[in-house]
Motif scaffolding. Structure first.
Motif, mmCIF file in Angstrom:
data_model
loop_
_atom_site.group_PDB
_atom_site.id
_atom_site.type_symbol
_atom_site.label_atom_id
_atom_site.label_comp_id
_atom_site.label_asym_id
_atom_site.label_seq_id
_atom_site.Cartn_x
_atom_site.Cartn_y
_atom_site.Cartn_z
ATOM 1 N N LEU A 191 -4.885 5.599 -2.424
ATOM 2 C CA LEU A 191 -4.076 4.531 -1.834
ATOM 3 C C LEU A 191 -4.219 3.286 -2.726
ATOM 4 N N HIS A 192 -3.095 2.644 -3.039
ATOM 5 C CA HIS A 192 -3.187 1.463 -3.920
ATOM 6 C C HIS A 192 -2.022 0.516 -3.666
ATOM 7 N N HIS A 193 -2.176 -0.708 -4.104
ATOM 8 C CA HIS A 193 -1.068 -1.671 -4.040
ATOM 9 C C HIS A 193 -1.185 -2.680 -5.179
ATOM 10 N N ASP A 231 0.819 -1.219 0.000
ATOM 11 C CA ASP A 231 0.000 0.000 0.000
ATOM 12 C C ASP A 231 0.852 1.268 0.000
ATOM 13 N N HIS A 232 0.509 2.190 -0.881
ATOM 14 C CA HIS A 232 1.221 3.473 -0.934
ATOM 15 C C HIS A 232 0.398 4.477 -1.741
ATOM 16 N N VAL A 233 0.720 5.756 -1.596
ATOM 17 C CA VAL A 233 0.263 6.752 -2.568
ATOM 18 C C VAL A 233 1.497 7.180 -3.352
ATOM 19 N N ASP A 234 1.306 7.545 -4.607
ATOM 20 C CA ASP A 234 2.452 7.902 -5.436
ATOM 21 C C ASP A 234 3.041 9.242 -4.984
ATOM 22 N N ASP A 235 4.339 9.410 -5.226
ATOM 23 C CA ASP A 235 5.017 10.654 -4.850
ATOM 24 C C ASP A 235 4.295 11.854 -5.480
HETATM 25 NI NI NI Z 1 1.897 3.451 -7.176
#
Ligand code: NI
Length: 224
Positions: free
Chosen positions: A156-158, A95-99
């Motif tokens: 939020l995505h993975h 899981d992360h959000v892009d920079d």
């Molecule tokens: Ni991403």
């Protein structure tokens, strides 16, 4: 708004891209990751020579940026050169959000819209879904080769773990003329109505009013 666009790349282009990727060198994807992403990123990225990269980018970007549906959904101001990512068995991207800001000094841009172009067929690997958290719950995306998903970079995505085979994608980011995803979605919907009216009822009073509203709303909200 999350939209999928089928067949951005045709068979001929896909074949060329996959041939190139099958011979190219991939390196550890954490090398290009920011601090937070490093902890959850486990994939590989293409490290091709400049000429190969240019050829790939011309095909992928050339197809994407000219696609009407992509233009309508992303309303792009700048579109970055893509990354080519490979996930083999056991690989994942947590899981992360892009920079928020991408690109090198002097060539920086804000990431408003993320795009993933799937480069191989879903039956070539197991797992590997792109899982995006939306206000309506999680969306699991796994598309046919050559198709793309376009979604707000703030989501939020993975990428779910690949349990068999290899997943190949091209990933890119756009800075949109319309920064706010809610405003972008309204303009996308209004434009669909406008285009339909312009085509089917070009001389009606309502058509002119919708057209004027769309154009002036776009002007009011856009930033370059
Ligand atoms: Ni991403």
């Amino acid at each position: 708004m999350l939209i999928t666009i089928p067949n951005i790349l045709d068979k001929q282009r896909l074949d060329f891209i996959n041939q190139t990727l099958s011979k190219a060198k991939f390196i550890d994807g954490t090398l290009s990751a920011g601090m937070a992403a490093k902890r959850v990123k486990n994939n590989e990225e293409l490290a091709a020579d400049d000429q190969q990269m240019q050829q790939l980018n011309n095909l992928v970007m050339g197809s994407l940026v000219q696609h009407d549906e992509f233009k309508a959904a992303a309303i792009p101001f700048r579109v970055a050169a893509p990354y080519y990512a490979r996930y083999s068995k056991g690989m994942t991207y947590g899981d992360h959000v892009d920079d928020p800001i991408m690109g090198t000094a002097g060539q920086q841009y804000r990431s408003d819209v993320s795009t993933t172009v799937f480069l191989n067929e879903p039956d070539e690997y197991e797992g590997g879904e792109l899982v995006i958290t939306t206000s309506f719950g999680e969306q699991k995306i796994k598309l046919t080769a050559g198709s793309a998903v376009v979604y707000p970079s703030s989501s939020l995505h993975h990428v779910a773990e690949v349990t068999k085979g290899t997943r190949l994608v091209a990933v890119t980011w756009s800075q949109s003329m319309i920064r706010d995803p809610a405003k972008r979605e309204l303009l996308y919907q209004l434009n669909q109505a406008r285009e339909s009216l312009l085509k089917n009822r070009p001389d009606e009073f309502e058509t002119k009013q919708i057209d004027i509203s769309y154009v002036n709303l776009f002007r009011m909200w856009s930033e370059l």
